[in-house]
Design a protein around this motif. Structure first.
Motif, short mmCIF file in Angstrom:
data_model
loop_
_atom_site.label_atom_id
_atom_site.label_comp_id
_atom_site.label_asym_id
_atom_site.label_seq_id
_atom_site.Cartn_x
_atom_site.Cartn_y
_atom_site.Cartn_z
N VAL A 93 -19.69 8.33 5.60
CA VAL A 93 -21.03 7.77 5.46
C VAL A 93 -20.95 6.04 6.44
O VAL A 93 -21.42 5.32 7.48
CB VAL A 93 -21.64 7.34 4.69
N TYR A 94 -19.37 5.00 5.78
CA TYR A 94 -20.23 4.14 6.17
C TYR A 94 -19.28 4.28 7.72
O TYR A 94 -19.61 3.15 8.95
CB TYR A 94 -18.37 3.34 5.80
N ASP A 95 -18.33 4.72 8.47
CA ASP A 95 -18.21 5.25 9.36
C ASP A 95 -19.17 5.50 10.54
O ASP A 95 -19.37 5.07 11.40
CB ASP A 95 -17.18 6.32 9.48
N ASN B 163 -20.53 -6.53 8.27
CA ASN B 163 -18.74 -6.85 7.52
C ASN B 163 -17.25 -7.02 8.62
O ASN B 163 -16.22 -7.25 7.32
CB ASN B 163 -18.93 -5.25 6.15
N ARG B 164 -16.56 -5.47 9.22
CA ARG B 164 -16.42 -5.10 9.40
C ARG B 164 -15.63 -6.84 10.39
O ARG B 164 -14.42 -6.96 10.94
CB ARG B 164 -16.04 -3.96 10.65
N GLU B 165 -16.69 -6.95 11.01
CA GLU B 165 -16.29 -8.44 12.42
C GLU B 165 -16.05 -9.75 10.54
O GLU B 165 -14.20 -10.72 11.01
CB GLU B 165 -17.55 -9.32 12.63
N ILE C 222 -6.75 -2.22 -0.04
CA ILE C 222 -6.94 -1.34 -0.12
C ILE C 222 -8.32 -0.89 0.01
O ILE C 222 -9.61 -1.77 -0.48
CB ILE C 222 -7.19 -1.83 -1.66
N GLY C 223 -8.99 0.32 -0.22
CA GLY C 223 -10.28 0.58 0.35
C GLY C 223 -10.04 0.63 1.89
O GLY C 223 -11.36 0.29 2.51
N SER C 224 -8.99 0.81 2.38
CA SER C 224 -9.29 0.50 4.16
C SER C 224 -10.22 1.03 4.96
O SER C 224 -10.59 0.12 6.09
CB SER C 224 -7.57 0.91 4.94
N VAL D 76 -4.69 1.67 2.62
CA VAL D 76 -4.32 2.39 0.88
C VAL D 76 -6.14 2.75 1.53
O VAL D 76 -7.44 2.37 0.73
CB VAL D 76 -4.14 1.36 -0.34
N ASP D 77 -6.76 4.28 0.66
CA ASP D 77 -7.76 4.85 0.46
C ASP D 77 -7.54 5.75 -0.46
O ASP D 77 -6.89 6.69 -0.30
CB ASP D 77 -8.49 5.03 1.89
N ASN D 78 -9.02 6.13 -0.87
CA ASN D 78 -8.63 7.15 -1.79
C ASN D 78 -9.39 8.65 -1.13
O ASN D 78 -9.40 9.64 -1.51
CB ASN D 78 -8.94 7.11 -3.29
N ALA E 258 -4.39 6.57 -2.21
CA ALA E 258 -4.32 5.90 -3.47
C ALA E 258 -5.38 5.63 -4.17
O ALA E 258 -6.33 4.79 -3.07
CB ALA E 258 -3.41 4.99 -3.77
N ASP E 259 -5.81 5.26 -5.34
CA ASP E 259 -6.70 4.42 -5.78
C ASP E 259 -6.91 3.65 -6.86
O ASP E 259 -6.18 3.15 -7.19
CB ASP E 259 -7.68 5.52 -6.16
N LEU E 260 -7.97 2.28 -5.79
CA LEU E 260 -7.30 1.18 -7.12
C LEU E 260 -7.17 1.07 -8.54
O LEU E 260 -7.62 0.57 -8.87
CB LEU E 260 -8.46 0.44 -6.66
N VAL F 133 -9.92 -6.59 -0.47
CA VAL F 133 -10.41 -5.36 -0.94
C VAL F 133 -11.38 -5.30 -0.44
O VAL F 133 -12.70 -6.37 -1.05
CB VAL F 133 -10.17 -5.02 -2.58
N VAL F 134 -11.91 -4.87 0.41
CA VAL F 134 -12.94 -5.85 1.42
C VAL F 134 -13.98 -4.05 1.90
O VAL F 134 -14.00 -3.28 2.39
CB VAL F 134 -12.85 -5.59 2.76
N GLY F 135 -15.19 -4.89 1.20
CA GLY F 135 -16.39 -4.46 1.16
C GLY F 135 -16.21 -2.52 -0.01
O GLY F 135 -16.63 -1.25 -0.31
#
Ligand code: SAM
Length: 275
Positions: free
Chosen positions: A23-25, A58-60, A81-83, A107-109, A132-134, A160-162
């Motif tokens: 969704v973010y993409d 957010n990406r900026e 994490i949550g890349s 790292v992303d789940n 992997a999962d935070l 841990v951005v967004g």
């Protein structure tokens, strides 16, 4: 069964439900998403017509934070994490543009991130992607690929951005982050962005959109966001709206919060240093 590039190719992901990464993409204008994700993005746009611009800001902000960490803090190792998808400009491009030797462990789940990471890995030895999962911080710390890639005897920036908005406070996300920060040496950093609640209707709209499309996406007071930093000193300008947040030039001329567009008052960022 589908892959983003070819609906009839090898099975990879459940595409019937929206995922946060996809969704973010879609909101960022990327192509790595499916119909359910685009519907999720449409729900965001229904409540927050500028949700796409929020995602871009957010990406900026991520890029601004990484540039500060590399140039001014001298960081050359990132545990992100949550890349999200490493497609639109992300941590490794921002860091390696300045220091080609900078190492990044994504790292992303969501398995779609690893699927894309494989292509990235083929050409970039300084970046790895791990699923992997935070919520299981010990597993992240014990992960052999991460252990081999990053030197835990030297400072690391934990990003841990967004991501915090996708956890309810009852889940105690700060404790997962604390577990990881405890494993990092002094001189390491923690970089966070999160949805904020200063009482504005559009902020509430962002929360409604998240709950309706993904089942998560809570807003928090600025005071609560500051607590994510676990009592570590937050570098100037502190926790602030993304458009006012310039860690490389904290004294610079920034617009007053009231001058920002309402959509620019939905996310805040901050970076803290472990002493
Ligand atoms: N960090 C990127 C940025 O700010 O541009 C992407 C943020 S995106 C909104 C959140 C990412 O976190 C998604 O890619 C999602 O798959 C991932 N995510 C969600 N829950 C997670 C969890 N429990 N552990 C690791 N990653 C998670």
């Amino acid at each position: 069964m589908a892959t983003p590039d070819g609906p009839d190719e090898a099975p990879a992901f459940d595409t019937s439900q929206p995922t946060i990464a996809r969704v973010y993409d879609a909101l960022l204008g990327g192509k790595d998403n499916f119909a359910a994700d685009r519907e999720g993005a449409a729900t965001y746009l229904k409540y927050v017509p500028d949700a796409g611009r929020c995602a871009i800001e957010n990406r900026e902000a991520l890029v601004k934070g990484v540039q500060y960490l590399v140039r001014q803090a001298g960081i050359d190792q990132f545990l992100d994490i949550g890349s999200g998808l490493p497609t639109q400009k992300n941590t490794h491009q921002a860091a390696q543009e300045i220091n080609p030797e900078a190492k990044v462990a994504y790292v992303d789940n969501d398995p779609i991130v690893l699927a894309h990471g494989r292509a990235l890995l083929a050409t970039n030895n300084s970046t790895i992607v791990v699923t992997a999962d935070l919520r299981e911080p010990q597993a992240i710390l014990a992960n052999k690929e991460i252990q081999d890639h990053l030197d835990f005897e030297r400072p690391i920036a934990l990003m841990v951005v967004g991501l915090h908005m996708h956890f309810h406070d009852d889940e105690k996300p700060d404790e997962w982050v604390r577990t990881i920060m405890n494993a990092l040496v002094p001189g390491s950093y923690l970089f966070i962005t999160d949805f904020v609640d200063t009482g504005e209707p559009l902020q509430k709209g962002m929360e409604k959109a998240g709950l309706e499309s993904l089942g998560n996406g809570w807003i928090r007071t600025p005071e609560r966001i500051e607590q994510h930093f676990l009592g570590m000193p937050i570098v100037p300008p502190g926790v602030d709206f993304l458009a006012r947040w310039f860690p490389e030039d904290p004294e610079g001329d920034v617009p007053a919060a009231e001058e920002l567009e309402p959509y620019q008052r939905i996310l805040m960022a901050g970076i803290a240093k472990k002493g």
